[in-house]
Design a protein around this motif. Structure first.
Motif, mmCIF file in Angstrom:
data_model
loop_
_atom_site.group_PDB
_atom_site.id
_atom_site.type_symbol
_atom_site.label_atom_id
_atom_site.label_comp_id
_atom_site.label_asym_id
_atom_site.label_seq_id
_atom_site.Cartn_x
_atom_site.Cartn_y
_atom_site.Cartn_z
ATOM 1 N N LEU A 51 0.825 -1.315 0.078
ATOM 2 C CA LEU A 51 0.085 -0.148 -0.122
ATOM 3 C C LEU A 51 0.818 1.103 0.050
ATOM 4 N N GLY A 52 1.817 1.314 0.806
ATOM 5 C CA GLY A 52 2.497 2.393 0.945
ATOM 6 C C GLY A 52 3.430 2.532 -0.473
ATOM 7 N N ASN A 53 4.112 1.520 -1.043
ATOM 8 C CA ASN A 53 4.676 1.654 -2.491
ATOM 9 C C ASN A 53 3.427 2.265 -3.448
ATOM 10 N N LYS A 54 2.296 1.975 -3.206
ATOM 11 C CA LYS A 54 1.443 2.674 -4.200
ATOM 12 C C LYS A 54 1.067 4.083 -3.900
ATOM 13 N N GLY A 55 1.645 4.680 -2.840
ATOM 14 C CA GLY A 55 0.989 5.749 -2.330
ATOM 15 C C GLY A 55 -0.337 5.751 -1.862
ATOM 16 N N LEU A 56 -0.990 4.884 -1.378
ATOM 17 C CA LEU A 56 -2.337 4.721 -0.913
ATOM 18 C C LEU A 56 -2.381 4.914 0.726
ATOM 19 N N LEU A 57 -1.229 4.975 1.503
ATOM 20 C CA LEU A 57 -1.289 5.480 2.556
ATOM 21 C C LEU A 57 -1.311 6.843 2.985
ATOM 22 N N GLY A 58 -0.879 7.587 1.878
ATOM 23 C CA GLY A 58 -0.913 8.900 2.187
ATOM 24 C C GLY A 58 -1.370 9.578 0.758
ATOM 25 N N MET A 59 -2.869 9.290 0.410
ATOM 26 C CA MET A 59 -3.334 9.890 -0.911
ATOM 27 C C MET A 59 -3.358 10.961 -1.092
ATOM 28 N N GLN A 60 -3.286 11.877 -0.104
ATOM 29 C CA GLN A 60 -3.371 13.427 -0.615
ATOM 30 C C GLN A 60 -2.099 14.042 -0.084
ATOM 31 N N VAL A 61 -1.207 13.347 0.004
ATOM 32 C CA VAL A 61 0.289 14.156 0.376
ATOM 33 C C VAL A 61 0.786 14.627 -0.980
ATOM 34 N N ALA A 62 0.902 15.748 -1.271
ATOM 35 C CA ALA A 62 1.501 16.468 -2.674
ATOM 36 C C ALA A 62 3.035 15.778 -2.819
ATOM 37 N N GLU A 63 3.303 15.785 -4.065
ATOM 38 C CA GLU A 63 4.643 15.363 -4.646
ATOM 39 C C GLU A 63 5.720 16.266 -3.944
ATOM 40 N N ARG A 64 5.479 17.406 -3.638
ATOM 41 C CA ARG A 64 6.379 18.364 -3.007
ATOM 42 C C ARG A 64 6.792 18.199 -1.614
ATOM 43 N N ASP A 65 5.849 17.367 -0.969
ATOM 44 C CA ASP A 65 5.997 16.886 0.350
ATOM 45 C C ASP A 65 6.158 15.570 0.625
ATOM 46 N N GLY A 66 6.623 14.833 -0.581
ATOM 47 C CA GLY A 66 6.955 13.291 -0.332
ATOM 48 C C GLY A 66 5.972 12.394 -0.651
ATOM 49 N N GLY A 67 4.728 12.995 -1.347
ATOM 50 C CA GLY A 67 3.801 12.170 -1.749
ATOM 51 C C GLY A 67 3.881 11.514 -3.313
ATOM 52 N N LEU A 68 3.262 10.486 -3.485
ATOM 53 C CA LEU A 68 3.104 9.855 -4.838
ATOM 54 C C LEU A 68 2.034 10.180 -5.608
ATOM 55 N N LEU A 69 0.561 10.628 -4.904
ATOM 56 C CA LEU A 69 -0.368 10.607 -5.665
ATOM 57 C C LEU A 69 -0.932 12.167 -5.506
ATOM 58 N N GLY A 70 -1.020 12.666 -4.301
ATOM 59 C CA GLY A 70 -1.782 14.311 -4.537
ATOM 60 C C GLY A 70 -3.149 14.116 -4.937
ATOM 61 N N LEU A 71 -3.947 13.287 -4.382
ATOM 62 C CA LEU A 71 -5.514 12.870 -5.080
ATOM 63 C C LEU A 71 -6.396 14.009 -4.340
ATOM 64 N N SER A 72 -7.347 14.411 -4.864
ATOM 65 C CA SER A 72 -8.341 15.473 -4.650
ATOM 66 C C SER A 72 -9.426 14.786 -3.582
ATOM 67 N N ASN A 73 -10.242 15.423 -3.042
ATOM 68 C CA ASN A 73 -11.224 14.609 -2.194
ATOM 69 C C ASN A 73 -11.833 13.840 -2.973
ATOM 70 N N PHE A 74 -12.440 13.978 -4.074
ATOM 71 C CA PHE A 74 -13.286 13.304 -4.791
ATOM 72 C C PHE A 74 -12.675 12.095 -5.149
ATOM 73 N N GLU A 75 -11.222 11.965 -5.664
ATOM 74 C CA GLU A 75 -10.533 10.799 -5.952
ATOM 75 C C GLU A 75 -10.232 9.922 -4.869
ATOM 76 N N LEU A 76 -9.773 10.691 -3.697
ATOM 77 C CA LEU A 76 -9.746 9.811 -2.380
ATOM 78 C C LEU A 76 -10.917 9.307 -1.870
ATOM 79 N N LEU A 77 -12.007 9.537 -1.914
ATOM 80 C CA LEU A 77 -13.125 9.006 -1.434
ATOM 81 C C LEU A 77 -13.607 7.791 -2.519
ATOM 82 N N ARG A 78 -13.414 7.978 -3.678
ATOM 83 C CA ARG A 78 -13.580 7.096 -4.650
ATOM 84 C C ARG A 78 -12.861 5.914 -4.393
ATOM 85 N N VAL A 79 -11.682 5.933 -3.939
ATOM 86 C CA VAL A 79 -10.608 4.843 -3.713
ATOM 87 C C VAL A 79 -11.085 4.237 -2.401
#
Length: 509
Positions: A51-79
């Motif tokens: 899960l961590g390798n896919k960025g799913l444990l920090g879905m809304q963390v932006a790339e500049r903060d070390g995240g992989l996905l930076g999803l919107s609220n709509f996207e996070l809740l759909r996941v």
């Protein structure tokens, strides 16, 4: 019924990012043994790594903060919805890390705290926990007894926390206590971001829960723990505001997860009813079976559309929905998941009662949704209180749609007819339930779903009317119950898991 299977309105397409993530989750889930996790009461470490390798444990963390996905609220809740359809333990583990775990750090942490923790959290190299609840302060967080006494060097924390999800596994924990100044005077509440190695903090016993067995929920104890002042989340006097923001968003995440659980229940009911032969016909051919499935479909599509709408409001920068709306969507989604999972278990008969089939575990896991992040009764009471004391916010929310204008007019009439009610009365609670159904009525719905909401609203109104009548006096009730039930709960012989005092460390004595 066949024409009803595709809803007419309220369906929004997933973004490419969501499509890709959900496809990966569906494929990955085929290799997972959820029943074994339930029996062992532990998530396998390789799940966390994947899960961590896919960025799913920090879905809304932006790339500049070390995240992989930076999803919107709509996207996070759909996941989250997809995770809920796969397995509720998995879904709430991921949801807790993204919501209660990361959100207070991401929104209220200092730049140094964000820099230290967000990259590790987003990649799953550490987990996050949220510690607010205490044994004497569950649904009433204002009753917290744990304290943080302000000293020159920082905050001296004492007290205990209960039922903190992932706390024993976490690398960082957001802790909320009363804030006492240097003279010991109460200054409100403070939120503190603590490292797992914080001196003076120790992990307590794990709760043996009915469901979500693969997740750890345990106590935390603070023995004069000295916390640096730079660990404060937000303002030193705004701890409850930080906690409330986190819990309100968490309720939206729970609702999305429950919608996924509803779709899983529908899937199991359809598989069974269309394959189960009853002589010359199938179980599905019974009108009652189709009615049960159609009601569940109405719940999944209507509540799913409501969650989508609330998420899009956040993404579009519109004014946030009032807290009673987020309480209502969580109340509605969790109540319906409890109802539909029970209906699914009933439909499966003896197969539903056998633990080798998935519906029993889903039913047990679903039960917690009506308890955590606000029990259903507390949330309904809160909604009823807000509507009576601050009706304008709810009316403004309702009146944004054409059906909502009708709902708002009905609410005005209810309030005028009912008059003032005590804040903690059964009438206030039942009013809150009726208002939650009104909020769902205000959403864009297809005709079958609107008829279903109309029917359920009338049921809620009937219940509200009944509780406004006097309750009979019940003197000697406890004695009468004990006489009929007997006193059978005295301590029974069992395992002794305590370490012998002669083998303990001095600190353990």
């Amino acid at each position: 019924m066949n024409e009803r299977m595709v809803p007419e309105v309220g369906v929004l397409a997933d973004t490419p990012a969501v499509v890709q993530l959900n496809a990966w989750l569906r494929n990955w889930a085929r290799r997972l043994d959820f029943r074994l996790v339930d029996e062992r009461r532990c998530l396998p470490p390789h799940w966390v790594l994947a899960l961590g390798n896919k960025g799913l444990l920090g879905m809304q963390v932006a790339e500049r903060d070390g995240g992989l996905l930076g999803l919107s609220n709509f996207e996070l809740l759909r996941v989250q919805r997809q995770l809920g359809a796969i397995d509720l333990t998995l879904a709430f583990f991921v949801g807790l890390n993204n919501g209660l775990g990361i959100r207070p750090i991401q929104r209220f942490g200092s730049p140094a705290i964000k820099e230290r923790y967000l990259p590790q959290l987003a990649s799953g190299r550490i987990l996050a926990a949220f510690a607010l609840t205490e044994h004497g302060a569950g649904s009433n967080p204002l009753g917290l007894s744990a304290t943080a006494l302000r000293e020159k060097e920082g905050f001296r924390v004492n007290g205990s926390k209960s039922w903190s999800g992932s706390a024993a596994w976490a690398g960082v924990i957001s802790v909320f206590t009363r804030h006492l100044d240097e003279q010991g005077r109460d200054c409100g509440f403070v939120g503190l971001c603590l490292d797992a190695e914080q001196p003076g903090m120790r992990q307590g016993s794990e709760a043996l829960t009915l469901g979500l067995k693969g997740m750890v929920q345990n106590q935390l104890h603070f023995d004069a723990a000295l916390v640096d002042p730079d660990r404060v989340l937000g303002s030193p006097f705004a701890g409850m505001a930080v906690a409330s923001d986190t819990m309100a968003y968490g309720r939206l995440g729970i609702a999305a997860t429950c919608v996924g659980g509803l779709w899983r229940c529908l899937q199991l009911m359809m598989r069974y009813s269309t394959r189960r032969s009853l002589g010359s016909h199938r179980l599905w051919d019974h009108q009652y079976t189709q009615r049960v499935v159609d009601d569940a479909l109405c719940a999944a599509t209507a509540i799913g559309g409501w969650v989508d709408d609330l998420a899009l409001r956040l993404d579009q920068g519109l004014p946030e929905a009032p807290p009673q709306v987020l309480a209502a969507v969580k109340w509605m989604a969790s109540e319906m998941l409890g109802e539909v999972s029970d209906a699914a278990l009933q439909m499966l008969g003896a197969r539903g009662y056998c633990d080798n089939n998935p519906i029993g575990q889903l039913w047990r896991d679903a039960r917690i949704t009506r308890l955590f992040e606000g029990p259903s009764e507390t949330l309904a009471t809160f909604i009823g209180q807000r509507v009576q004391e601050q009706p304008v916010a709810t009316l403004d929310y309702l009146e944004q749609t054409a059906p909502g204008k009708i709902a708002a007019q009905r609410l005005r009439q209810w309030l005028a007819d009912a008059g003032p009610m005590e804040r903690l009365s059964a009438g206030t609670l039942r009013l809150g339930e009726c208002v939650a159904w009104l909020m769902l009525y205000a959403q864009p719905l297809d005709e079958p779903s609107r008829r279903w909401v109309d029917f359920r609203l009338e049921q809620a109104l009937h219940t509200w009317e009944r509780v406004r009548s006097p309750v009979r006096a019940m003197p000697g009730l406890a004695e009468w119950i004990n006489a009929n039930a007997g006193l059978c709960d005295e301590p029974q012989p069992g395992e002794d898991s305590t370490i012998d005092p002669l083998l303990m460390s001095r600190e353990g004595l």
